[in-house]
Design a protein around this motif. Structure first.
Motif, PDB file in Angstrom:
ATOM      1  N   TRP A 148       0.810  -1.212   0.000  1.00 35.68           N
ATOM      2  CA  TRP A 148       0.000   0.000   0.000  1.00 35.68           C
ATOM      3  C   TRP A 148       0.854   1.277   0.000  1.00 35.68           C
ATOM      4  O   TRP A 148       2.072   1.221   0.006  1.00 35.68           O
ATOM      5  N   THR A 149       0.164   2.413  -0.011  1.00 37.39           N
ATOM      6  CA  THR A 149       0.815   3.721  -0.084  1.00 37.39           C
ATOM      7  C   THR A 149       0.699   4.443   1.258  1.00 37.39           C
ATOM      8  O   THR A 149      -0.375   4.447   1.891  1.00 37.39           O
TER       9      THR A 149
ATOM     10  N   PHE B 279       0.272   7.552   3.728  1.00 42.03           N
ATOM     11  CA  PHE B 279      -0.389   8.867   3.666  1.00 42.03           C
ATOM     12  C   PHE B 279      -0.293   9.541   5.032  1.00 42.03           C
ATOM     13  O   PHE B 279      -0.186   8.895   6.073  1.00 42.03           O
TER      14      PHE B 279
ATOM     15  N   ASP C 159      -4.622   1.366   0.303  1.00 44.17           N
ATOM     16  CA  ASP C 159      -4.573   0.829  -1.057  1.00 44.17           C
ATOM     17  C   ASP C 159      -4.823   1.996  -2.014  1.00 44.17           C
ATOM     18  O   ASP C 159      -5.897   2.599  -1.988  1.00 44.17           O
ATOM     19  N   PRO C 160      -3.841   2.338  -2.876  1.00 43.18           N
ATOM     20  CA  PRO C 160      -4.007   3.518  -3.737  1.00 43.18           C
ATOM     21  C   PRO C 160      -5.173   3.389  -4.714  1.00 43.18           C
ATOM     22  O   PRO C 160      -5.648   4.395  -5.246  1.00 43.18           O
ATOM     23  N   ASN C 161      -5.648   2.134  -4.939  1.00 47.13           N
ATOM     24  CA  ASN C 161      -6.768   1.925  -5.870  1.00 47.13           C
ATOM     25  C   ASN C 161      -8.121   1.842  -5.173  1.00 47.13           C
ATOM     26  O   ASN C 161      -9.144   1.638  -5.823  1.00 47.13           O
TER      27      ASN C 161
ATOM     28  N   MET D  41      -9.448   6.269  -1.001  1.00 44.11           N
ATOM     29  CA  MET D  41      -8.341   7.170  -1.355  1.00 44.11           C
ATOM     30  C   MET D  41      -8.874   8.543  -1.738  1.00 44.11           C
ATOM     31  O   MET D  41      -8.255   9.567  -1.434  1.00 44.11           O
TER      32      MET D  41
ATOM     33  N   LYS E 132      -7.704  12.050   0.015  1.00 43.84           N
ATOM     34  CA  LYS E 132      -7.129  13.161  -0.760  1.00 43.84           C
ATOM     35  C   LYS E 132      -7.848  14.474  -0.495  1.00 43.84           C
ATOM     36  O   LYS E 132      -7.293  15.553  -0.732  1.00 43.84           O
TER      37      LYS E 132
END
Length: 417
Positions: free
Chosen positions: A359-360, A362, A402-404, A408, A412
């Motif tokens: 994952w990404t 943040f 999970d960026p998808n 997300m 943002k």
């Protein structure tokens, strides 16, 4: 009370075969018989360059087998390799007892253990696919009603009557299976919409998959010290240390020399594995043929086109080995006992660590009036820090997502830090 059937195993050791592998396969056959509620009374091994075309074993061995059958009251003879219809017929005529092969034994166990509608249809289809080319050899034995190893499922019907009737039945099962598979695909689609991270538990049969599954999810799926204790895929939610919920799926045990008909029939069942984001590969660390188990599972994962999914190898049954003498052959890995709660905590931590690697990262600021969104972020992301900042009237948050994932979009919206 059902009388336990007395079983005689017969096997051909080919000249080119690895001896250790051969005897392991024979031990596995004995375990399969125990799973089918039979008792192995005797095992006969014959060294030959190839099986006898008519009788599988040489004609001299047949006399020895006949004597054993009489002396030990044997009910059934099981071979370690697939037999042709002619070999089955010839052996039954010579020995005057029921004769089946390894594949039919495995099919029989699956027939006894299938629980779901789909599982039962899959087994029935596999049994017909196995028996159709052997109808001529099965003779009257399969047409009679009666219990016993190798007689479950379609074996209790008059299979030899008409090939067309059987083919029609197979077509009917395929149609019904298509409907069930479509329903399951809808279910999978719903799961994908929820976008839960999916973890599949795979492994060689009897490696301890269901024990691990139960310990991780605190559920009570079937646990038995038998081969193929789990046949139908079972899914449960599992909570990780960060409170993230993931979906854990237990699967049917893999095995060497699985009947071709069964691999084809259960492909859609095993396709659960292809949906996974992470695979837990459970291995019995004390199994004498551990390396063969590993390679069998990897080969089948490759056939399922699931070999690109990240894998965490779980070497289970740690209490049965000397840990300092163990050398792992797969990474990343853990050595655990699935019955130890401390080890289960370590497994969950490692799963979370591997998710974070996919994952990404943040970090951001959530105003107090949007605090209700935090619960949603916590549900679908790994929230590692949540600190209230008084002078800003809001929360500083950090974690992995999970960026998808749809969440997300909401992350943002918040001020990124």
């Amino acid at each position: 009370m059902i009388d336990i059937e007395k079983v005689l195993l017969i096997a051909i050791m080919h000249e080119q075969k690895d001896e250790e592998q051969f005897y392991y396969s024979l031990n596995e056959l004995e375990a399969l018989v125990q799973t089918a509620e039979g008792e192995v009374v005797e095992t006969i091994v014959q060294k030959r360059s190839a099986p006898h075309r008519k009788f599988y074993v040489g004609e001299g061995k047949l006399e020895e087998i006949n004597q054993l059958i009489e002396e030990k009251n044997i009910n059934i003879v099981i071979t370690n390799e697939e037999l042709s219809g002619g070999q089955i017929r010839n052996l039954q005529e010579q020995l005057d007892v029921r004769v089946i092969d390894r594949s039919q034994l495995i099919l029989d166990i699956f027939a006894a253990r299938a629980r779901t509608k789909e599982g039962k249809l899959q087994v029935e289809l596999a049994q017909y696919a196995y028996m159709l080319p052997r109808l001529h050899g099965q003779g009257a034995d399969l047409s009679r009603l009666g219990g016993g190893i190798g007689t479950r499922g379609p074996g209790e019907t008059k299979l030899e009557t008409d090939r067309r009737h059987i083919q029609n039945r197979m077509d009917d099962i395929k149609r019904r299976l298509k409907q069930v598979v479509n329903q399951r695909e809808q279910y999978r689609g719903n799961r994908r919409k929820q976008q839960l991270f999916q973890v599949a538990v795979v492994g060689y049969t009897n490696a301890g998959k269901s024990t691990l599954f139960n310990s991780l999810t605190k559920s009570d799926s079937l646990y038995e010290d038998k081969l193929f204790a789990t046949l139908d895929p079972l899914s449960r939610r599992m909570k990780l240390p960060s409170n993230l919920e993931v979906l854990l799926t237990d699967t049917v045990g893999f095995i060497q020399d699985l009947p071709t008909a069964l691999i084809a029939a259960f492909r859609s069942t095993l396709e659960e594995v292809r949906e996974a984001d992470l695979i837990l590969h459970v291995i019995d660390v004390a199994a004498p043929n551990r390396h063969d188990h590993e390679s069998t599972v990897y080969r089948l994962l490759s056939e399922l086109e699931a070999d690109t999914i990240p894998i965490l190898t779980i070497y289970n049954k740690r209490d049965l080995i000397e840990a300092d003498e163990f050398v792992p052959s797969s990474h990343p890995y853990l050595i655990i006992s699935a019955l130890e709660s401390e080890d289960i905590s370590v497994v969950k931590q490692e799963i979370e660590k591997l998710i974070k690697e996919q994952w990404t990262y943040f970090s951001g600021f959530v105003p107090e009036d949007k605090a209700s969104k935090l619960a949603k972020i916590r549900q679908y992301a790994i929230l590692e820090k949540q600190t209230y900042v008084e002078d800003k009237s809001g929360y500083h948050v950090e974690g992995f997502v999970d960026p998808n994932h749809a969440i997300m979009k909401e992350i943002k919206e918040f001020h990124q830090e």
